[in-house]
Design a protein around this motif. Structure first.
Motif, PDB file in Angstrom:
ATOM      1  N   ALA A  28       0.733  -1.182  -0.036  1.00  0.00           N
ATOM      2  CA  ALA A  28      -0.146  -0.011   0.047  1.00  0.00           C
ATOM      3  C   ALA A  28       0.908   1.239  -0.067  1.00  0.00           C
ATOM      4  O   ALA A  28       0.509   2.225  -0.603  1.00  0.00           O
ATOM      5  CB  ALA A  28      -0.887   0.079   1.258  1.00  0.00           C
ATOM      6  N   ARG A  29       1.961   1.295   0.844  1.00  0.00           N
ATOM      7  CA  ARG A  29       2.965   2.237   0.781  1.00  0.00           C
ATOM      8  C   ARG A  29       3.675   2.403  -0.552  1.00  0.00           C
ATOM      9  O   ARG A  29       3.981   3.613  -0.891  1.00  0.00           O
ATOM     10  CB  ARG A  29       3.724   2.212   2.035  1.00  0.00           C
ATOM     11  N   ILE A  30       3.862   1.501  -1.111  1.00  0.00           N
ATOM     12  CA  ILE A  30       4.732   1.493  -2.288  1.00  0.00           C
ATOM     13  C   ILE A  30       3.817   1.938  -3.548  1.00  0.00           C
ATOM     14  O   ILE A  30       4.415   2.554  -4.363  1.00  0.00           O
ATOM     15  CB  ILE A  30       5.464   0.027  -2.699  1.00  0.00           C
ATOM     16  N   PHE A  31       2.354   1.183  -3.888  1.00  0.00           N
ATOM     17  CA  PHE A  31       1.855   1.632  -5.074  1.00  0.00           C
ATOM     18  C   PHE A  31       0.835   2.577  -4.826  1.00  0.00           C
ATOM     19  O   PHE A  31       0.150   3.144  -5.675  1.00  0.00           O
ATOM     20  CB  PHE A  31       1.135   0.232  -5.293  1.00  0.00           C
ATOM     21  N   GLN A  32       0.701   3.369  -3.491  1.00  0.00           N
ATOM     22  CA  GLN A  32      -0.112   4.503  -3.313  1.00  0.00           C
ATOM     23  C   GLN A  32       0.711   5.816  -2.899  1.00  0.00           C
ATOM     24  O   GLN A  32       1.682   5.424  -2.308  1.00  0.00           O
ATOM     25  CB  GLN A  32      -1.304   4.271  -2.313  1.00  0.00           C
ATOM     26  N   LEU A  33       0.191   6.784  -3.389  1.00  0.00           N
ATOM     27  CA  LEU A  33       1.039   7.939  -3.033  1.00  0.00           C
ATOM     28  C   LEU A  33       0.476   8.544  -1.526  1.00  0.00           C
ATOM     29  O   LEU A  33       0.165   9.857  -1.618  1.00  0.00           O
ATOM     30  CB  LEU A  33       1.014   8.996  -4.030  1.00  0.00           C
ATOM     31  N   ASN A  34       0.470   7.820  -0.748  1.00  0.00           N
ATOM     32  CA  ASN A  34      -0.161   8.131   0.700  1.00  0.00           C
ATOM     33  C   ASN A  34      -1.524   9.117   0.482  1.00  0.00           C
ATOM     34  O   ASN A  34      -1.114  10.346   0.708  1.00  0.00           O
ATOM     35  CB  ASN A  34       0.906   8.727   1.621  1.00  0.00           C
ATOM     36  N   LYS A  35      -2.363   8.536   0.341  1.00  0.00           N
ATOM     37  CA  LYS A  35      -3.756   9.289   0.216  1.00  0.00           C
ATOM     38  C   LYS A  35      -3.986  10.286   1.493  1.00  0.00           C
ATOM     39  O   LYS A  35      -3.529   9.622   2.859  1.00  0.00           O
ATOM     40  CB  LYS A  35      -4.606   8.576  -0.283  1.00  0.00           C
ATOM     41  N   VAL A  36      -4.378  11.015   1.338  1.00  0.00           N
ATOM     42  CA  VAL A  36      -4.819  12.068   2.630  1.00  0.00           C
ATOM     43  C   VAL A  36      -5.902  11.244   3.429  1.00  0.00           C
ATOM     44  O   VAL A  36      -6.779  11.009   2.697  1.00  0.00           O
ATOM     45  CB  VAL A  36      -5.440  13.485   2.354  1.00  0.00           C
ATOM     46  N   GLY A  37      -5.492  10.990   4.728  1.00  0.00           N
ATOM     47  CA  GLY A  37      -6.690  10.309   5.512  1.00  0.00           C
ATOM     48  C   GLY A  37      -6.326   8.906   5.531  1.00  0.00           C
ATOM     49  O   GLY A  37      -6.886   8.160   6.183  1.00  0.00           O
ATOM     50  N   ALA A  38      -5.395   8.420   4.972  1.00  0.00           N
ATOM     51  CA  ALA A  38      -5.203   6.931   5.027  1.00  0.00           C
ATOM     52  C   ALA A  38      -4.520   6.648   6.456  1.00  0.00           C
ATOM     53  O   ALA A  38      -3.940   7.514   6.851  1.00  0.00           O
ATOM     54  CB  ALA A  38      -4.134   6.456   4.149  1.00  0.00           C
ATOM     55  N   GLU A  39      -4.877   5.358   6.878  1.00  0.00           N
ATOM     56  CA  GLU A  39      -4.223   5.072   8.319  1.00  0.00           C
ATOM     57  C   GLU A  39      -2.690   4.885   8.106  1.00  0.00           C
ATOM     58  O   GLU A  39      -2.075   4.601   6.931  1.00  0.00           O
ATOM     59  CB  GLU A  39      -4.890   3.634   8.711  1.00  0.00           C
ATOM     60  N   SER A  40      -2.103   4.960   9.188  1.00  0.00           N
ATOM     61  CA  SER A  40      -0.550   4.692   9.466  1.00  0.00           C
ATOM     62  C   SER A  40      -0.195   3.350   8.983  1.00  0.00           C
ATOM     63  O   SER A  40      -1.029   2.356   8.918  1.00  0.00           O
ATOM     64  CB  SER A  40      -0.141   5.171  10.592  1.00  0.00           C
ATOM     65  N   PHE A  41       1.061   3.237   8.744  1.00  0.00           N
ATOM     66  CA  PHE A  41       1.602   1.810   8.469  1.00  0.00           C
ATOM     67  C   PHE A  41       1.265   1.034   9.363  1.00  0.00           C
ATOM     68  O   PHE A  41       0.894  -0.391   9.292  1.00  0.00           O
ATOM     69  CB  PHE A  41       3.072   1.956   8.041  1.00  0.00           C
ATOM     70  N   ILE A  42       1.420   1.181  10.608  1.00  0.00           N
ATOM     71  CA  ILE A  42       1.449   0.379  11.850  1.00  0.00           C
ATOM     72  C   ILE A  42      -0.167  -0.262  12.056  1.00  0.00           C
ATOM     73  O   ILE A  42      -0.238  -1.138  12.121  1.00  0.00           O
ATOM     74  CB  ILE A  42       2.166   0.654  12.865  1.00  0.00           C
ATOM     75  N   ALA A  43      -0.865   0.973  11.873  1.00  0.00           N
ATOM     76  CA  ALA A  43      -2.300   0.566  12.078  1.00  0.00           C
ATOM     77  C   ALA A  43      -3.128  -0.238  11.063  1.00  0.00           C
ATOM     78  O   ALA A  43      -3.873  -1.191  11.350  1.00  0.00           O
ATOM     79  CB  ALA A  43      -3.031   2.239  12.019  1.00  0.00           C
ATOM     80  N   GLN A  44      -2.534  -0.002   9.643  1.00  0.00           N
ATOM     81  CA  GLN A  44      -2.941  -0.947   8.725  1.00  0.00           C
ATOM     82  C   GLN A  44      -2.450  -2.263   8.990  1.00  0.00           C
ATOM     83  O   GLN A  44      -3.265  -3.317   8.749  1.00  0.00           O
ATOM     84  CB  GLN A  44      -2.427  -0.312   7.340  1.00  0.00           C
ATOM     85  N   ALA A  45      -1.287  -2.576   9.467  1.00  0.00           N
ATOM     86  CA  ALA A  45      -0.643  -3.835   9.360  1.00  0.00           C
ATOM     87  C   ALA A  45      -1.480  -4.512  10.684  1.00  0.00           C
ATOM     88  O   ALA A  45      -1.662  -5.639  10.772  1.00  0.00           O
ATOM     89  CB  ALA A  45       0.937  -3.826   9.626  1.00  0.00           C
ATOM     90  N   ALA A  46      -1.747  -3.712  11.772  1.00  0.00           N
ATOM     91  CA  ALA A  46      -2.298  -4.351  12.940  1.00  0.00           C
ATOM     92  C   ALA A  46      -3.881  -4.787  12.609  1.00  0.00           C
ATOM     93  O   ALA A  46      -4.572  -5.843  13.227  1.00  0.00           O
ATOM     94  CB  ALA A  46      -2.140  -3.180  14.210  1.00  0.00           C
ATOM     95  N   ILE A  47      -4.467  -3.842  12.000  1.00  0.00           N
ATOM     96  CA  ILE A  47      -5.937  -4.079  11.796  1.00  0.00           C
ATOM     97  C   ILE A  47      -6.035  -5.182  10.962  1.00  0.00           C
ATOM     98  O   ILE A  47      -6.887  -6.145  10.843  1.00  0.00           O
ATOM     99  CB  ILE A  47      -6.631  -2.814  11.129  1.00  0.00           C
ATOM    100  N   ASN A  48      -4.825  -5.349   9.866  1.00  0.00           N
ATOM    101  CA  ASN A  48      -5.091  -6.524   8.854  1.00  0.00           C
ATOM    102  C   ASN A  48      -4.694  -7.682   9.456  1.00  0.00           C
ATOM    103  O   ASN A  48      -5.369  -8.830   9.409  1.00  0.00           O
ATOM    104  CB  ASN A  48      -4.334  -6.245   7.772  1.00  0.00           C
ATOM    105  N   PHE A  49      -3.944  -7.727  10.566  1.00  0.00           N
ATOM    106  CA  PHE A  49      -3.469  -8.830  11.260  1.00  0.00           C
ATOM    107  C   PHE A  49      -4.648  -9.419  12.371  1.00  0.00           C
ATOM    108  O   PHE A  49      -4.536 -10.563  12.333  1.00  0.00           O
ATOM    109  CB  PHE A  49      -2.121  -8.561  12.228  1.00  0.00           C
TER     110      PHE A  49
END
Length: 91
Positions: A28-49
């Protein structure tokens, strides 16, 4: 079974959910240009986990055994949908 073996089994059980969540957050960080309002890296990984682990536990409960391909397919589907929602890709 001693405590070391139990922890090893538990870690091996949730390993697919962990590495899939980590891979999705990285992609998500590589292929998207960090859209405004997107969750942080750690939050995305934690929620998905967390959701991925819940799907694996539900598959274990439903099928009474680990490693069914339907459980892994559900893991991938739920994780992909969760990442799509977290990335706000519908906008």
């Amino acid at each position: 079974m001693d405590i070391v073996a139990s922890v090893n089994h538990l870690l091996n059980f949730v390993a697919p959910a962990f590495f899939l969540a980590l891979g999705l957050a990285i992609c998500a960080r590589i292929f998207q240009l960090n859209k405004v309002g997107a969750e942080s890296f750690i939050a995305q990984a934690a929620i998905n986990f967390i959701l991925g682990s819940a799907v694996l536990w539900a598959g274990l409960w439903l099928f009474s055994r680990d490693g069914k391909m339907l459980s892994y397919a559900a893991l991938v589907g739920i994780s992909a949908f969760c990442q799509w929602v977290l990335s706000r890709a519908w906008r």
